[in-house]
Design an enzyme around this catalytic site. Structure first.
Site, PDB file in Angstrom:
ATOM      1  N   ASP A 221       0.851  -1.191   0.000  1.00 18.26           N
ATOM      2  CA  ASP A 221       0.000   0.000   0.000  1.00 18.26           C
ATOM      3  C   ASP A 221       0.889   1.244   0.000  1.00 18.26           C
ATOM      4  OD1 ASP A 221      -2.095  -1.829   0.487  1.00 18.26           O
ATOM      5  OD2 ASP A 221      -1.873  -1.592   2.663  1.00 18.26           O
ATOM      6  N   ASP A 260      -1.480  -2.218  -4.520  1.00 19.53           N
ATOM      7  CA  ASP A 260      -2.526  -2.653  -3.597  1.00 19.53           C
ATOM      8  C   ASP A 260      -3.260  -1.404  -3.101  1.00 19.53           C
ATOM      9  OD1 ASP A 260      -4.003  -4.677  -2.329  1.00 19.53           O
ATOM     10  OD2 ASP A 260      -2.881  -4.446  -0.484  1.00 19.53           O
ATOM     11  N   ARG A 317     -13.465   0.290  -3.073  1.00 17.72           N
ATOM     12  CA  ARG A 317     -13.055   0.461  -1.677  1.00 17.72           C
ATOM     13  C   ARG A 317     -12.937   1.949  -1.326  1.00 17.72           C
ATOM     14  NH1 ARG A 317      -8.338  -4.256  -1.106  1.00 17.72           N
ATOM     15  NH2 ARG A 317      -9.633  -5.958  -1.881  1.00 17.72           N
TER      16      ARG A 317
HETATM   17 CA    CA Z   1      -3.233  -3.645   1.637  1.00 16.93          CA
END
Ligand code: CA
Ligand code: CA
Length: 447
Positions: A221, A260, A317
């Site tokens: 991330d 990600d 998301r």
């Molecule tokens: Ca993640």
């Protein structure tokens, strides 16, 4: 026309003077306090819950740093990336210029090949684990083990570990690229005014049973919040930068996903405020809770406030929530095209989203019923949403009703709680596009 003019006046007011924005969602910090010494204002979202979020504001003079490169950042965080997560000394770190996670010891940029395990061979990986050859079971064996070791090499290089009681502030134009800012056990931490781009994984994993046709998944991330309580993420920008997913190849018929999350909040984290950030041109943007397992310790935690953020051309998301009471108010969502768009609000297991006065700009072909997706949840409170669809006028909308009209079972309309921790008043929804667009993201606060 009259609404437009009012919004413009409000926006101008908000820009003109930060301390004068009480009517626009709360008094901000006093400009006379240096940015690094500022703390989360009282009541400003879940991170304001006791004991509040002060970051490194109490740092002694020798623990105030200006850093220009990866080595300097690691030095300021405690000196050793392997142990910095345990460094709880109050510290204020100003970031100057661009820091790249791939900077090697002499400052030159390492490549993915430099980080690969000697036994790793991507061509052989593709040949070995092709579903036509290997079948639809998880990769295993020496090549997969070599990939995992390569990921571990990359983690040591591009994951920058942050300890508790830290404030990290971007100076004008500061950028963190090719790295993961990892807040794991970093209680009481503040991150503001940084531009994050492209935390790419050099060694994505093939997950043959993820979805109907398998998926490539990445591990890194741009910012991860794990096992951390009282965290304030404010006025940052997140995007894939000059390495968009659209530029990646297709393998096994699936996009080779090297990214990600933008900002993932998982693993029992709690009391987080995410304010005035800008998320753009990215796929999986914000995961709140990474497992459906109630034994994870997540139930009763994962309480997050999202306010005055821009979500622009991001695909899913926004956020996806499990377990947490999550307050989502005064955010601006722009979904210009249905291409690649999955959903915005993910209603996961035992989640309790309270969404108020959010504004959606939906391009032609983006159906309002796709904004909400049910990932095993049962309820969402939604109030005051406005939608501007296509070239139409902006108007109040009920996205939950749109969802329920085309999906069964229906989601309930009462998440069972009402937010108390809000700083100042909530903007009328019609004012959100102009005000939030002007104020959100890096480069918008006074340095
Ligand atoms: Ca993640
Ligand atoms: Ca229905």
């Amino acid at each position: 026309m009259r609404l437009h003019r009012l919004a413009a006046v409000l926006a101008a007011l908000a820009l003109a003077a930060a301390p004068a924005t009480a009517a626009l969602g709360g008094e901000r910090n006093d400009r006379r306090v240096p940015l690094g010494r500022q703390v989360l204002p009282a009541s400003d979202g879940w991170a304001a819950a006791a004991p509040g979020t002060t970051g490194g504001s109490a740092a002694s003079k020798e623990n105030v740093f200006v850093v220009h490169d990866r080595a300097g950042l690691i030095a300021a965080l405690g000196g050793d990336n392997a142990t910095n997560k345990n460094n709880s000394t109050p510290k204020i770190i100003y970031v100057s210029g661009t820091i790249n996670g791939f900077e090697g010891p002499d400052g030159s940029l390492l490549t993915c090949d430099d980080l690969a395990d000697p036994e790793y061979d991507f061509a052989a990986y593709l040949a070995t684990y092709d579903p036509a050859v290997w079948g639809r079971v998880a990769p295993s064996g020496p090549l997969e083990q070599a990939r995992v070791r390569s990921v571990q090499n990359q983690t040591r290089q591009t994951q920058i570990n942050v300890g508790p009681n830290t404030t990290i502030i971007g100076l004008r134009g500061a950028k963190l690229t090719g790295l993961t800012l990892m807040l794991d056990g970093a209680n009481n931490t503040i991150v503001r005014n940084l531009t994050f781009t492209d935390a790419h994984d050099c060694f994505p994993a093939w997950s043959p049973t993820d979805g109907a046709t398998g998926s490539w998944n990445s591990q890194f991330d741009m910012m991860s919040v794990r096992r951390s309580t009282n965290v304030w993420v404010d006025h940052n920008s997140f995007s894939d930068g000059d390495n968009p997913d659209s530029a990646q190849p297709i393998y096994f018929g699936r996009p080779y996903q090297v990214h990600d999350g933008a900002l993932d909040i998982t693993h029992t984290s709690d009391l987080v405020t995410v304010s005035y950030n800008r998320f753009s041109h990215h796929d999986k943007t914000m995961l709140i809770g990474s497992t459906d397992n109630p034994a994870s310790g997540d139930p009763g935690r994962l309480r997050v406030t999202l306010h005055h953020n821009v979500f622009d051309t991001v695909l899913q998301r926004l956020p996806r929530v499990r377990f947490g009471q999550v307050d989502i108010y005064n955010n601006l969502y722009r979904v210009p095209s249905p291409d690649g768009f999955s959903y915005a609000w993910g209603v996961g297991v035992q989640s309790a989203i309270y969404a108020e006065n959010n504004f959606f700009v939906l391009g032609a072909g983006v159906a309002p019923d796709t904004v909400i997706h049910d990932w095993g949840g049962t309820v969402i409170t939604e109030r005051g949403t406005w939608v501007r669809a296509g070239r139409g006028l902006a108007r109040p909308a009920n996205l939950l009703a749109a969802y329920n009209a085309v999906n069964d079972p229906d989601l309930g309309a009462d998440a069972g709680w009402s937010p108390v921790l809000r700083h100042g008043s909530v903007l009328p929804t019609w004012a959100v596009p102009l005000v939030v667009d002007l104020l959100a993201g890096a480069g918008k606060i006074h340095i």
